[in-house]
Design a protein around this motif. Structure first.
Motif, PDB file in Angstrom:
ATOM      1  N   ALA A 135       0.826  -1.208   0.000  1.00 46.41           N
ATOM      2  CA  ALA A 135       0.000   0.000   0.000  1.00 46.41           C
ATOM      3  C   ALA A 135       0.860   1.257   0.000  1.00 46.41           C
ATOM      4  O   ALA A 135       1.859   1.349   0.706  1.00 46.41           O
ATOM      5  CB  ALA A 135      -0.900   0.005   1.225  1.00 46.41           C
ATOM      6  N   GLY A 136       0.465   2.233  -0.815  1.00 46.40           N
ATOM      7  CA  GLY A 136       1.110   3.539  -0.813  1.00 46.40           C
ATOM      8  C   GLY A 136       2.375   3.636  -1.635  1.00 46.40           C
ATOM      9  O   GLY A 136       3.043   4.659  -1.615  1.00 46.40           O
ATOM     10  N   VAL A 137       2.729   2.579  -2.358  1.00 44.50           N
ATOM     11  CA  VAL A 137       3.945   2.597  -3.163  1.00 44.50           C
ATOM     12  C   VAL A 137       3.565   2.821  -4.620  1.00 44.50           C
ATOM     13  O   VAL A 137       2.627   2.210  -5.133  1.00 44.50           O
ATOM     14  CB  VAL A 137       4.745   1.286  -3.004  1.00 44.50           C
ATOM     15  CG1 VAL A 137       5.977   1.303  -3.889  1.00 44.50           C
ATOM     16  CG2 VAL A 137       5.139   1.086  -1.554  1.00 44.50           C
ATOM     17  N   LEU A 166       9.726   3.316   4.854  1.00 45.78           N
ATOM     18  CA  LEU A 166       9.878   2.497   3.659  1.00 45.78           C
ATOM     19  C   LEU A 166       9.755   1.023   4.030  1.00 45.78           C
ATOM     20  O   LEU A 166      10.593   0.489   4.754  1.00 45.78           O
ATOM     21  CB  LEU A 166      11.242   2.770   3.012  1.00 45.78           C
ATOM     22  CG  LEU A 166      11.485   2.175   1.645  1.00 45.78           C
ATOM     23  CD1 LEU A 166      10.530   2.772   0.622  1.00 45.78           C
ATOM     24  CD2 LEU A 166      12.913   2.431   1.203  1.00 45.78           C
ATOM     25  N   PRO A 167       8.692   0.360   3.574  1.00 40.24           N
ATOM     26  CA  PRO A 167       8.499  -1.045   3.932  1.00 40.24           C
ATOM     27  C   PRO A 167       9.639  -1.919   3.394  1.00 40.24           C
ATOM     28  O   PRO A 167      10.139  -1.706   2.293  1.00 40.24           O
ATOM     29  CB  PRO A 167       7.177  -1.411   3.254  1.00 40.24           C
ATOM     30  CG  PRO A 167       6.526  -0.116   2.918  1.00 40.24           C
ATOM     31  CD  PRO A 167       7.628   0.881   2.737  1.00 40.24           C
ATOM     32  N   ALA A 168      10.010  -2.906   4.189  1.00 39.87           N
ATOM     33  CA  ALA A 168      11.051  -3.850   3.770  1.00 39.87           C
ATOM     34  C   ALA A 168      10.645  -4.533   2.473  1.00 39.87           C
ATOM     35  O   ALA A 168      11.495  -4.870   1.644  1.00 39.87           O
ATOM     36  CB  ALA A 168      11.301  -4.873   4.879  1.00 39.87           C
ATOM     37  N   ALA A 172      12.906  -5.147  -0.864  1.00 40.65           N
ATOM     38  CA  ALA A 172      13.060  -6.495  -1.410  1.00 40.65           C
ATOM     39  C   ALA A 172      12.602  -6.553  -2.864  1.00 40.65           C
ATOM     40  O   ALA A 172      13.220  -7.200  -3.697  1.00 40.65           O
ATOM     41  CB  ALA A 172      12.266  -7.489  -0.552  1.00 40.65           C
ATOM     42  N   ALA A 173      11.510  -5.848  -3.176  1.00 38.84           N
ATOM     43  CA  ALA A 173      10.995  -5.825  -4.556  1.00 38.84           C
ATOM     44  C   ALA A 173      12.008  -5.165  -5.491  1.00 38.84           C
ATOM     45  O   ALA A 173      12.224  -5.632  -6.617  1.00 38.84           O
ATOM     46  CB  ALA A 173       9.662  -5.090  -4.612  1.00 38.84           C
ATOM     47  N   ILE A 174      12.619  -4.094  -5.043  1.00 41.06           N
ATOM     48  CA  ILE A 174      13.619  -3.414  -5.873  1.00 41.06           C
ATOM     49  C   ILE A 174      14.795  -4.344  -6.126  1.00 41.06           C
ATOM     50  O   ILE A 174      15.260  -4.503  -7.256  1.00 41.06           O
ATOM     51  CB  ILE A 174      14.074  -2.096  -5.223  1.00 41.06           C
ATOM     52  CG1 ILE A 174      12.928  -1.087  -5.220  1.00 41.06           C
ATOM     53  CG2 ILE A 174      15.304  -1.518  -5.934  1.00 41.06           C
ATOM     54  CD1 ILE A 174      13.178   0.143  -4.391  1.00 41.06           C
ATOM     55  N   VAL A 175      15.250  -5.001  -5.072  1.00 42.21           N
ATOM     56  CA  VAL A 175      16.397  -5.920  -5.221  1.00 42.21           C
ATOM     57  C   VAL A 175      16.036  -7.068  -6.154  1.00 42.21           C
ATOM     58  O   VAL A 175      16.803  -7.435  -7.051  1.00 42.21           O
ATOM     59  CB  VAL A 175      16.853  -6.435  -3.841  1.00 42.21           C
ATOM     60  CG1 VAL A 175      17.848  -7.571  -3.982  1.00 42.21           C
ATOM     61  CG2 VAL A 175      17.444  -5.296  -3.035  1.00 42.21           C
ATOM     62  N   ARG A 176      14.837  -7.670  -5.976  1.00 45.09           N
ATOM     63  CA  ARG A 176      14.410  -8.773  -6.856  1.00 45.09           C
ATOM     64  C   ARG A 176      14.331  -8.329  -8.314  1.00 45.09           C
ATOM     65  O   ARG A 176      14.709  -9.050  -9.217  1.00 45.09           O
ATOM     66  CB  ARG A 176      13.040  -9.299  -6.418  1.00 45.09           C
ATOM     67  CG  ARG A 176      13.080 -10.283  -5.291  1.00 45.09           C
ATOM     68  CD  ARG A 176      11.743 -10.999  -5.143  1.00 45.09           C
ATOM     69  NE  ARG A 176      10.596 -10.117  -5.029  1.00 45.09           N
ATOM     70  CZ  ARG A 176      10.168  -9.577  -3.888  1.00 45.09           C
ATOM     71  NH1 ARG A 176      10.800  -9.803  -2.765  1.00 45.09           N
ATOM     72  NH2 ARG A 176       9.116  -8.804  -3.879  1.00 45.09           N
TER      73      ARG A 176
END
Length: 179
Positions: A135-137, A166-168, A172-176
């Motif tokens: 949510a919110g991203v 900033l949610p973990a 994680a999504a950026i890294v993936r």
């Protein structure tokens, strides 16, 4: 009797007999694609205006602008930092920009324009899929960088906008996505 200069004239030098300061195209900095553009324009104009009328002499500031009603212009001329900060912070809250939100900038670079833009599109799509789970991203872009090509490398930018905490999951999504 006449001092002509660049922005460096604004940076703290004391010219005791300066009574008139003029700024040509005072709003140019606000055209940059950066959420801090108005803040930087306000800061520069307030500094420049502070050069005129120091010591016992009266001062005057003339600005050439296409945007005379913009808060950065209006408040800088009055040396009203608090007024400008109030308006600027309200806008940042509404848009979720720092310090009320987080921005993660991603730059995709490559030697071929088409391949670089295609890769940025794929990353943008993958980031949007992942961001949709939190949510919110929001993912903005991809868009060509303000300076699209540097030293034969094409540049494309993406921006991930997230809540202040900033949610973990976003990290994680950026890294993936980047792997």
């Amino acid at each position: 009797d006449i001092l002509l200069g660049t922005q460096m004239v604004a940076k703290g030098l004391d010219f005791p007999r300066v009574t008139l300061v003029g700024v040509v195209e005072a709003d140019t900095g606000m055209l940059l694609p950066d959420f801090r553009a108005a803040e930087r324009t306000f800061q520069l104009l307030a500094q420049v205006a502070g050069r005129a009328g120091r010591h016992e002499l009266e001062g005057e500031v003339l600005l050439q602008t296409r945007n005379p009603e913009h808060p950065a212009i209006r408040y800088a001329l009055r040396h009203d930092f608090h007024g400008f900060a109030h308006v600027e912070m309200a806008e940042r809250v509404a848009l979720g920009y720092p310090p009320h939100g987080r921005l993660v900038g991603i730059e995709v670079k490559g030697p071929e324009a088409g391949a670089t833009h295609a890769l940025a599109d794929r990353w943008g799509d993958a980031l949007r899929r992942e961001a949709g789970k939190v949510a919110g991203v929001e993912v903005l872009g991809p868009v060509p960088a303000f300076v699209g090509r540097v030293k034969k490398w094409w540049r494309v930018h993406l921006l991930v906008k997230a809540p202040r905490q900033l949610p973990a999951a976003v990290l994680a999504a950026i890294v993936r996505t980047v792997q």
